[in-house]
Write a protein that holds these residues in place. Structure first.
Motif, PDB file in Angstrom:
ATOM      1  N   ARG A  52       0.874  -1.123  -0.041  1.00 49.29           N
ATOM      2  CA  ARG A  52      -0.041  -0.062  -0.174  1.00 49.29           C
ATOM      3  C   ARG A  52       0.792   1.283   0.099  1.00 49.29           C
ATOM      4  O   ARG A  52       1.888   1.256   0.753  1.00 49.29           O
ATOM      5  N   TYR A  78      -2.815   3.405  -3.555  1.00 47.11           N
ATOM      6  CA  TYR A  78      -2.783   2.323  -4.198  1.00 47.11           C
ATOM      7  C   TYR A  78      -2.411   1.046  -3.411  1.00 47.11           C
ATOM      8  O   TYR A  78      -1.853   1.099  -2.186  1.00 47.11           O
ATOM      9  N   ASP A  79      -3.150  -0.144  -3.823  1.00 44.14           N
ATOM     10  CA  ASP A  79      -2.667  -1.469  -3.325  1.00 44.14           C
ATOM     11  C   ASP A  79      -2.906  -2.639  -3.994  1.00 44.14           C
ATOM     12  O   ASP A  79      -3.662  -2.298  -5.325  1.00 44.14           O
ATOM     13  N   PRO A  81      -4.485  -5.896  -5.942  1.00 43.00           N
ATOM     14  CA  PRO A  81      -5.716  -6.243  -6.040  1.00 43.00           C
ATOM     15  C   PRO A  81      -6.358  -7.425  -5.218  1.00 43.00           C
ATOM     16  O   PRO A  81      -7.683  -7.493  -4.719  1.00 43.00           O
ATOM     17  N   GLY A  84      -8.266  -6.299  -1.934  1.00 37.69           N
ATOM     18  CA  GLY A  84      -9.484  -5.561  -1.986  1.00 37.69           C
ATOM     19  C   GLY A  84      -9.251  -4.174  -1.896  1.00 37.69           C
ATOM     20  O   GLY A  84      -8.179  -3.567  -1.970  1.00 37.69           O
ATOM     21  N   PHE A  85     -10.139  -3.381  -1.200  1.00 45.19           N
ATOM     22  CA  PHE A  85     -10.293  -2.076  -1.085  1.00 45.19           C
ATOM     23  C   PHE A  85     -10.171  -1.651   0.561  1.00 45.19           C
ATOM     24  O   PHE A  85     -10.045  -0.488   0.705  1.00 45.19           O
ATOM     25  N   GLU A 124     -14.088   3.095  -6.060  1.00 47.91           N
ATOM     26  CA  GLU A 124     -12.921   1.876  -6.099  1.00 47.91           C
ATOM     27  C   GLU A 124     -12.631   1.904  -7.810  1.00 47.91           C
ATOM     28  O   GLU A 124     -13.538   1.271  -8.397  1.00 47.91           O
ATOM     29  N   VAL A 126      -9.441   0.549 -10.645  1.00 47.67           N
ATOM     30  CA  VAL A 126      -8.418  -0.443 -10.903  1.00 47.67           C
ATOM     31  C   VAL A 126      -7.786   0.388 -11.872  1.00 47.67           C
ATOM     32  O   VAL A 126      -7.996   0.872 -12.891  1.00 47.67           O
ATOM     33  N   ASP A 127      -6.351   0.669 -11.582  1.00 45.44           N
ATOM     34  CA  ASP A 127      -5.394   1.154 -12.482  1.00 45.44           C
ATOM     35  C   ASP A 127      -4.847   0.083 -13.511  1.00 45.44           C
ATOM     36  O   ASP A 127      -4.186  -0.826 -13.243  1.00 45.44           O
ATOM     37  N   SER A 131      -1.882  -2.243 -12.759  1.00 46.56           N
ATOM     38  CA  SER A 131      -2.463  -3.206 -12.287  1.00 46.56           C
ATOM     39  C   SER A 131      -2.809  -3.314 -10.762  1.00 46.56           C
ATOM     40  O   SER A 131      -2.398  -4.364  -9.930  1.00 46.56           O
ATOM     41  N   HIS A 133      -5.327  -1.771  -7.364  1.00 46.67           N
ATOM     42  CA  HIS A 133      -6.547  -0.968  -6.815  1.00 46.67           C
ATOM     43  C   HIS A 133      -6.017   0.401  -6.313  1.00 46.67           C
ATOM     44  O   HIS A 133      -5.058   0.628  -5.904  1.00 46.67           O
ATOM     45  N   ARG A 135      -7.947   4.321  -5.175  1.00 48.69           N
ATOM     46  CA  ARG A 135      -8.844   5.527  -4.891  1.00 48.69           C
ATOM     47  C   ARG A 135      -8.058   6.737  -4.587  1.00 48.69           C
ATOM     48  O   ARG A 135      -7.055   6.480  -4.117  1.00 48.69           O
TER      49      ARG A 135
END
Length: 144
Positions: A52, A78-79, A81, A84-85, A124, A126-127, A131, A133, A135
């Protein structure tokens, strides 16, 4: 009229999360601690911090003494996938605390500066390039 150096402000905003005590709770949640706070322009798929992490992006910059603009920043969290979020969502409220103008104003030679206007966090996302997740939240600063 109060003026300030935008480069000094950008540095103060970045250092708040990177090294200031007001950003310590956020650094504690990042995999690389202080190294998990980067400039948005430095996002590069080959050399990202461990997941993260946060990328800070300055937006509007005051360029004229005739136009009053509030400096605006986006904080992109960023984190991986597979996480999750939930880990991204845990960082969002800490951003507000780290820059709260009542308890943690940024102090520059020209005055104290803090969040005065904040958009709701993005959906939420997806970059697809990284690749990951992600926000983001957009905030405006003002002399307080």
């Amino acid at each position: 009229m109060i003026t300030f150096d935008i480069n000094q402000l950008n540095t103060a905003v970045f250092n708040r999360l990177r090294s200031d005590s007001a950003g310590s709770a956020i650094r504690a949640l990042l995999a690389d601690g202080a190294s998990g706070v980067i400039h948005f322009k430095d996002l590069n798929a080959e050399s990202l911090p461990d997941r993260r992490f946060i990328a800070i992006k300055p937006l509007a910059i005051p360029t004229s003494d005739r136009i009053v603009q509030r400096p605006t920043y986006q904080f992109w969290i960023y984190d991986d996938p597979n996480q999750g979020f939930h880990r991204i969502n845990a960082v969002l409220p800490l951003l507000y605390i780290a820059y709260d103008y009542l308890t943690n104003p940024l102090t520059l030679a020209s005055g104290a500066i803090g969040f005065v206007d904040t958009d709701n966090p993005s959906q939420e996302l997806v970059d697809s390039v990284l690749s990951l997740h992600v926000r983001f939240v957009t905030v405006q600063l003002s002399i307080v």
